[in-house]
Design a protein around this motif. Structure first.
Motif, PDB file in Angstrom:
ATOM      1  N   LEU A  33       0.821  -1.211   0.000  1.00 49.23           N
ATOM      2  CA  LEU A  33       0.000   0.000   0.000  1.00 49.23           C
ATOM      3  C   LEU A  33       0.856   1.263   0.000  1.00 49.23           C
ATOM      4  N   HIS A  34       1.922   1.250   0.756  1.00 50.50           N
ATOM      5  CA  HIS A  34       2.847   2.380   0.837  1.00 50.50           C
ATOM      6  C   HIS A  34       3.390   2.710  -0.548  1.00 50.50           C
ATOM      7  N   GLY A  35       3.843   1.670  -1.264  1.00 56.84           N
ATOM      8  CA  GLY A  35       4.358   1.885  -2.612  1.00 56.84           C
ATOM      9  C   GLY A  35       3.273   2.260  -3.591  1.00 56.84           C
ATOM     10  N   MET A  36       2.098   1.635  -3.476  1.00 57.68           N
ATOM     11  CA  MET A  36       1.002   1.947  -4.389  1.00 57.68           C
ATOM     12  C   MET A  36       0.555   3.393  -4.247  1.00 57.68           C
ATOM     13  N   ALA A  37       0.518   3.898  -3.022  1.00 55.77           N
ATOM     14  CA  ALA A  37       0.139   5.293  -2.813  1.00 55.77           C
ATOM     15  C   ALA A  37       1.106   6.222  -3.541  1.00 55.77           C
ATOM     16  N   LEU A  87       7.923  15.049  -3.833  1.00 54.79           N
ATOM     17  CA  LEU A  87       6.827  14.475  -3.068  1.00 54.79           C
ATOM     18  C   LEU A  87       7.248  14.381  -1.603  1.00 54.79           C
ATOM     19  N   THR A  88       6.368  14.732  -0.691  1.00 57.21           N
ATOM     20  CA  THR A  88       6.698  14.678   0.734  1.00 57.21           C
ATOM     21  C   THR A  88       5.975  13.520   1.411  1.00 57.21           C
ATOM     22  N   ALA A  89       6.524  13.094   2.526  1.00 64.14           N
ATOM     23  CA  ALA A  89       5.965  11.951   3.243  1.00 64.14           C
ATOM     24  C   ALA A  89       4.518  12.193   3.656  1.00 64.14           C
ATOM     25  N   ALA A  90       4.207  13.407   4.083  1.00 61.29           N
ATOM     26  CA  ALA A  90       2.848  13.698   4.537  1.00 61.29           C
ATOM     27  C   ALA A  90       1.824  13.533   3.424  1.00 61.29           C
ATOM     28  N   GLU A  91       2.234  13.757   2.179  1.00 63.90           N
ATOM     29  CA  GLU A  91       1.304  13.593   1.058  1.00 63.90           C
ATOM     30  C   GLU A  91       0.896  12.145   0.856  1.00 63.90           C
ATOM     31  N   LEU A  92       1.696  11.216   1.348  1.00 65.44           N
ATOM     32  CA  LEU A  92       1.361   9.808   1.204  1.00 65.44           C
ATOM     33  C   LEU A  92       0.163   9.403   2.049  1.00 65.44           C
ATOM     34  N   ILE A  93      -0.048  10.094   3.164  1.00 60.07           N
ATOM     35  CA  ILE A  93      -1.025   9.620   4.145  1.00 60.07           C
ATOM     36  C   ILE A  93      -2.446   9.573   3.584  1.00 60.07           C
ATOM     37  N   PRO A  94      -2.979  10.643   3.014  1.00 54.37           N
ATOM     38  CA  PRO A  94      -4.328  10.515   2.430  1.00 54.37           C
ATOM     39  C   PRO A  94      -4.380   9.568   1.243  1.00 54.37           C
ATOM     40  N   ALA A  95      -3.290   9.463   0.498  1.00 52.51           N
ATOM     41  CA  ALA A  95      -3.265   8.541  -0.639  1.00 52.51           C
ATOM     42  C   ALA A  95      -3.314   7.096  -0.151  1.00 52.51           C
ATOM     43  N   ILE A  96      -2.663   6.795   0.969  1.00 54.42           N
ATOM     44  CA  ILE A  96      -2.733   5.456   1.556  1.00 54.42           C
ATOM     45  C   ILE A  96      -4.156   5.151   1.995  1.00 54.42           C
ATOM     46  N   ARG A  97      -4.786   6.108   2.645  1.00 54.34           N
ATOM     47  CA  ARG A  97      -6.174   5.905   3.087  1.00 54.34           C
ATOM     48  C   ARG A  97      -7.082   5.582   1.908  1.00 54.34           C
ATOM     49  N   THR A  98      -6.930   6.331   0.810  1.00 55.47           N
ATOM     50  CA  THR A  98      -7.752   6.093  -0.376  1.00 55.47           C
ATOM     51  C   THR A  98      -7.476   4.720  -0.966  1.00 55.47           C
ATOM     52  N   ALA A  99      -6.207   4.366  -1.093  1.00 54.98           N
ATOM     53  CA  ALA A  99      -5.848   3.072  -1.671  1.00 54.98           C
ATOM     54  C   ALA A  99      -6.349   1.919  -0.803  1.00 54.98           C
ATOM     55  N   PHE A 100      -6.247   2.081   0.502  1.00 54.28           N
ATOM     56  CA  PHE A 100      -6.694   1.043   1.427  1.00 54.28           C
ATOM     57  C   PHE A 100      -8.204   0.818   1.288  1.00 54.28           C
ATOM     58  N   ASN A 101      -8.960   1.900   1.283  1.00 51.95           N
ATOM     59  CA  ASN A 101     -10.414   1.774   1.167  1.00 51.95           C
ATOM     60  C   ASN A 101     -10.826   1.158  -0.167  1.00 51.95           C
ATOM     61  N   ARG A 102     -10.146   1.538  -1.237  1.00 55.64           N
ATOM     62  CA  ARG A 102     -10.477   0.953  -2.532  1.00 55.64           C
ATOM     63  C   ARG A 102     -10.174  -0.545  -2.557  1.00 55.64           C
ATOM     64  N   MET A 103      -9.089  -0.938  -1.926  1.00 54.26           N
ATOM     65  CA  MET A 103      -8.769  -2.360  -1.881  1.00 54.26           C
ATOM     66  C   MET A 103      -9.808  -3.133  -1.075  1.00 54.26           C
ATOM     67  N   VAL A 104     -10.256  -2.551   0.031  1.00 55.76           N
ATOM     68  CA  VAL A 104     -11.294  -3.225   0.830  1.00 55.76           C
ATOM     69  C   VAL A 104     -12.584  -3.333   0.038  1.00 55.76           C
ATOM     70  N   GLN A 105     -12.938  -2.269  -0.692  1.00 58.65           N
ATOM     71  CA  GLN A 105     -14.154  -2.313  -1.511  1.00 58.65           C
ATOM     72  C   GLN A 105     -14.074  -3.406  -2.562  1.00 58.65           C
ATOM     73  N   HIS A 106     -12.875  -3.601  -3.107  1.00 58.35           N
ATOM     74  CA  HIS A 106     -12.703  -4.573  -4.187  1.00 58.35           C
ATOM     75  C   HIS A 106     -12.547  -6.001  -3.678  1.00 58.35           C
ATOM     76  N   HIS A 107     -11.791  -6.153  -2.567  1.00 57.41           N
ATOM     77  CA  HIS A 107     -11.456  -7.501  -2.098  1.00 57.41           C
ATOM     78  C   HIS A 107     -12.149  -7.864  -0.790  1.00 57.41           C
ATOM     79  N   GLY A 108     -12.702  -6.870  -0.076  1.00 58.90           N
ATOM     80  CA  GLY A 108     -13.217  -7.102   1.261  1.00 58.90           C
ATOM     81  C   GLY A 108     -14.404  -8.039   1.298  1.00 58.90           C
ATOM     82  N   ARG A 109     -14.539  -8.692   2.456  1.00 58.54           N
ATOM     83  CA  ARG A 109     -15.629  -9.645   2.647  1.00 58.54           C
ATOM     84  C   ARG A 109     -16.576  -9.132   3.724  1.00 58.54           C
TER      85      ARG A 109
END
Length: 503
Positions: free
Chosen positions: A463-467, A481-503
């Protein structure tokens, strides 16, 4: 799922398969696969395409000779630079047959000394100089040729591995060696770890695999893989309505020596944005009253916190003071899941008795060193770690009884039992201060939410790399790119993965 094989394993598969096939079958298949891959890369009609094929003295050169013949048969304008073995008796019968087929084709043989190589507008270069057996750095005319090819602006297709690259470690062979900068690699029989870590990602380009129609029975179960969502997808679960903050665990980030409060704040913010129910930022000294940018964080002195009530992320900005050492010892002695990063790893490297205690922990433990921190833990230097990143990560994991995340290009995740994974997400945007703190907070949040530590490490690195990949694709980096910019991008990527793969 995305297995990787060492050179020794590839050799064993090749030997077993060859015993069941007609002589030269694997080389002919490799040449055909290389030619097919080359045709896919040609920008013009085949008859107008100018292709430069480089054939070295070994069997990789035989693959290139076969590919040159096949390309010539399609009508491509093939120029072939051939480096034969110093002694023809050293050439395999299969390679000699491939050379005769190339000579019988319309491919034009050219001497490497011909200066027009650099002056010709090539549409594609096919690199078959050296494969997985190279042990010495390229020198003399071969080195000059590779340096010339690396200045060309066309696509470069490497056969099996880019010449000059170690297929096991991903290092350029030799302390001052050179290797082909391929835009694409067609690798044979099985994927190789060196294409995906250390210098590999800079030299291999896009990697495709041709198993050469070898029967699956010849492939032993792999202990090394490329990271894949399939390895952790079963833990991507949609949240129940009937839940609360206590359902998603507590994370305590321990660090923040004087002048380094930003590191634990980055880790704590990431943990909160990655789904932890409650997050504490614990400071070894000068505790902040609050984080104005993330007021949901609870900021407290580290010495006043009961360490058994949260997943612990220790090290970001921790420093090396006596209180920091005591906090690390207490964290290791606790009954909580533990992630150690940054200064915690440096303190651990300096105290072998603490390493012994760490190795005896029964609770999940994850260590996230960069190469210098890994070198300190191994009592080695960075060059030794980078020379064999897989071995370094596996050694640390076994020695310290922890899942080890060796950061860098092609991050290596290793378990104490020798199982290892190389990550494929991420880009140079991550080469900036604070991104390691973000990774630590993300992995800590997954641990707090009940993920097993192996899967938590795999998912966090992915997820870190995908963000970072998403941000770069949107124009935010890689430069600046700064480290702080990764944080909302990680949140978005995580939620999308749960929507796609989550049970």
């Amino acid at each position: 799922m995305n297995p990787l094989y060492t050179v020794a394993e590839i050799r064993a598969i090749e030997h077993a398969a060859a015993a069941t096939l007609p002589p030269g079958a694997l080389m002919q298949r490799a040449g055909q696969a290389g030619a097919n891959a080359a045709l896919d890369l040609l920008p013009l009609s085949t008859s107008q395409a100018r292709v430069l094929v480089l054939a070295g003295p070994g069997d990789n050169g035989g693959d290139a000779l076969e590919a040159a013949a096949h390309l010539s048969y399609t009508g491509a304008q093939v120029t072939l630079i051939h480096f034969g073995p110093a002694d023809d008796s050293q050439s395999s019968a299969e390679r000699q047959a491939a050379l005769q087929r190339a000579k019988a084709s319309d491919a034009r043989f050219r001497a490497v000394e011909d200066a027009s190589i650099a002056g010709t507008e090539w549409h594609l270069v096919v690199d078959g100089l050296f494969g997985i057996g190279l042990k010495r750095p390229l020198s003399g005319p071969l080195r000059t040729l590779v340096e010339t090819v690396n200045q060309l602006r066309c696509s470069v297709l490497a056969l099996d591995v880019p010449s000059g690259l170690d297929a096991d470690t991903g290092c350029v062979v030799g302390p001052d060696g050179v290797a082909v900068h391929a835009t694409h690699t067609i690798t044979f029989i099985g994927n190789k770890p060196g294409l995906h870590t250390c210098d590999g990602r800079d030299h291999a380009g896009l990697v495709d695999i041709s198993r050469l129609e070898i029967d699956a029975s010849h492939f032993a179960p792999a202990t090394l893989h490329l990271n894949d969502v399939k390895f952790f997808a079963r833990h991507l679960k949609a949240r129940r309505h009937n839940s609360h903050k206590g359902s998603y665990g507590n994370v305590a980030v321990i660090g923040g020596a004087r002048g380094m409060s930003g590191a634990p704040i980055l880790a704590a913010r990431t943990a909160l944005n990655s789904g932890a129910g409650r997050v504490y930022a614990l400071f070894v000294e000068d505790a902040l009253p609050c984080d104005p940018g993330q007021p949901e964080l609870m900021c407290r002195p580290a010495g006043n916190y009961e360490l058994n009530q949260a997943t612990l992320v220790i090290g970001p900005g921790l420093g090396d003071s006596t209180p920091a050492q005591a906090l690390l010892a207490s964290a290791i002695a606790s009954g909580s899941p533990l992630l150690a990063d940054a200064d915690a790893l440096n303190l651990l490297a300096a105290d072998t008795s603490l390493q012994t205690v760490l190795a005896q922990r029964s609770k999940p433990t994850v260590l996230t060193p960069h190469p210098l921190e890994a070198a300190r833990l191994l009592d080695a230097n960075i060059a030794a770690v980078q020379a064999d990143r897989l071995a370094a990560a596996r050694t640390l994991a076994a020695r310290l009884n922890a899942v080890v995340v060796l950061k860098g290009s092609g991050t290596v995740i290793a378990a104490p039992n020798g199982k290892a994974v190389i990550n494929t997400t991420g880009n140079p945007a991550l080469a900036t201060a604070g991104t390691g703190d973000v990774l630590a907070g993300l992995c800590g949040a997954l641990l707090a939410q009940g993920w097993p530590h192996w899967e938590a490490a795999l998912a966090a690195v992915w997820l870190h790399g995908m963000a970072a990949d998403v941000l770069v694709s949107e124009g935010c980096g890689p430069i600046g790119l700064t480290a702080a910019e990764l944080i909302p991008a990680i949140r978005t990527a995580f939620n999308r993965m749960v929507q796609h793969h989550g049970r």
